[in-house]
Scaffold this active site. Structure first.
Site, PDB file in Angstrom:
ATOM      1  CE  LYS A   1      79.590 -27.826 -44.379  1.00 52.77           C
ATOM      2  NZ  LYS A   1      78.235 -28.105 -44.824  1.00 52.77           N
TER       3      LYS A   1
ATOM      4  CB  SER B   1      76.809 -24.258 -44.606  1.00 62.11           C
ATOM      5  OG  SER B   1      76.692 -25.572 -44.127  1.00 62.11           O
TER       6      SER B   1
ATOM      7  CB  SER C   1      75.417 -28.378 -42.772  1.00 64.35           C
ATOM      8  OG  SER C   1      75.657 -28.641 -44.134  1.00 64.35           O
TER       9      SER C   1
END
Length: 442
Positions: A75, A132, A72
């Site tokens: 992102k 997230s 993640s």
């Protein structure tokens, strides 16, 4: 007719026959036993890099150019591409982001909105960076790029422009895909680009918590809550990557970025990043000096494929339990030193006293605060407390925020000294093995 009498077998022949039988009989069980016993895992060193955000000087690194699954931390590029679209006038922070069927079907971590739910891009980016949320990442990609595939092309174009040579993106969230790779070096480049190219939007990187309705969601990044001078950034986890973190902090006019990949649990990645950041602040600035520049770093480039951390995490289930399932308790001793207590064990930490923040940032569903389309979640609007400072223009919208979270400069207790190369404190052993966390932790 009398039977023929066989000659007696000599002692030497008996011994030879017994030896042959001993060699033949255990063959099948031994083979089965060998197949059932897994071979020991080879030793592994995981990548990290510490860089001066202002000068680009690499203060410390290990295999920083090694390909790795970013999880993640991806992102951060999703945020970068979205903000680039805002700056180009393609979209604005109040533009609608619609939850498609594809977005709603993404696995956790996620907000869990129904198909057709509408949120503003501003609220979507806050959910993306704190929770997230994988469903929100896909919705943002579709709102900005028209599709996940087109948005991924934009991500890769920006990666090439920034010099992220080991990076290839196939989605906006970092969920498992063997083609979706990056490196600690490349993520440090991206972190620097966010701090310089979009300085006016930096509050998105350091939100301590968001609130939707009565639900409060805290940032997965432990440093946001417990590292003095933190300026935020992003966590990441899938089984194949281990626990990743891109972290930044600023003290006395200097800002450091630490990237840690492949930790065994969330607490360990925070400790590793804290060790590196502290080392960066103790180092001397060498403007135009002897340290290598981040852009030219190639250490670790000899590795062709990302390492799969899953077998290592499975072998360290106890460490994962100690770091996540058995939540540690932070305590401050009378001398001001912060320690971690897990069960009967107490150990020092490189994390500090809890930083005091204002209320969590309120986020809303709907094209405007308080509005909710069919199938969405209606949330009552809340006024902005007048006593608190106004948010910057980049995060404006009085109906969307109840507080502004700026840089925290709380005075922390003295940190334990760390000298020489990266030194980690030992993890507390677990009393019982637990199942591996899935993709939800970030």
């Amino acid at each position: 007719m009398k039977p023929t009498k066989r000659p007696p077998i000599s002692c030497a022949a008996r011994r030879m026959l017994a030896l042959v039988l001993l060699m033949l009989v255990p063959l099948a069980p031994a083979a089965a036993q060998t197949a059932a016993t897994p071979a020991p895992l080879p030793a592994v060193t995981t990548p990290y890099v510490l860089v001066d955000a202002r000068t680009g000087e690499v203060i410390e690194e290990r295999d920083a150019a090694r390909p790795w699954y970013p999880a993640s931390t991806t992102k951060l590029m999703t945020l970068y591409v979205a903000l680039a679209a805002v700056r180009a006038g393609e979209i604005d922070l109040q533009s609608p982001v619609v939850m498609s069927a594809r977005a709603a079907a993404e696995p956790p971590s996620k907000m869990g909105f129904k198909k057709g739910t509408v949120i503003t891009l501003d609220n979507a980016l806050k959910m993306l960076m704190v929770k997230s949320a994988n469903d929100v990442a896909v919705a943002v990609a579709e709102a900005v790029g028209g599709s996940v595939e087109a948005f991924s092309n934009r991500m890769n174009a920006q990666a090439r422009r920034l010099g992220m040579v080991a990076t290839h993106f196939v989605n906006p969230h970092g969920l498992p895909d063997p083609r979706h790779v990056s490196s600690a070096r490349d993520m440090a480049l991206l972190g620097r680009a966010l701090t310089t190219d979009f300085a006016e939007y930096r509050a998105y990187l350091n939100l301590h918590a968001i609130q939707i309705g009565k639900t409060v969601l805290k940032n997965y990044n432990t440093l946001v809550e417990r590292f003095r001078g933190t300026t935020g950034m992003k966590t990441g986890y899938i089984c194949s990557s281990g626990f990743n973190l891109v972290a930044s902090a600023e003290r006395n006019g200097r800002e450091m970025i630490a990237v840690v990949f492949g930790s065994y649990n969330a607490l360990e990645r925070a400790e590793q990043a804290a060790v590196l950041l502290e080392k960066g602040f103790r180092s001397r600035a060498l403007f135009g000096g002897a340290r290598p520049q981040l852009a030219g770093l190639r250490s670790g480039a000899e590795f062709r494929e990302p390492l799969d951390m899953c077998p290592y995490l499975k072998a360290r289930r106890g460490a994962i339990a100690a770091g996540d399932s058995e939540q540690p308790e932070f305590k401050t001793l009378p001398n001001g030193m912060v320690v971690i207590q897990q069960g009967d064990q107490v150990r020092p930490t490189h994390l500090g006293q809890k930083i005091a923040y204002g209320p969590p940032i309120r986020v809303y569903v709907g094209g405007a605060a308080g509005a909710s389309p069919a199938g969405g979640l209606a949330v009552a609007d809340a006024p902005v407390p007048k006593a608190r400072p106004n948010p910057p223009a980049a995060l404006a919208g009085a109906s969307q925020m109840t507080a502004f979270v700026g840089q925290a400069n709380a005075t922390g207790a003295p940190f334990p000294a760390t000298e020489g190369p990266l030194t980690l404190l030992p993890s507390a052993p677990s009393k019982a093995a637990v199942p591996l966390p899935r993709a939800k932790p970030n």
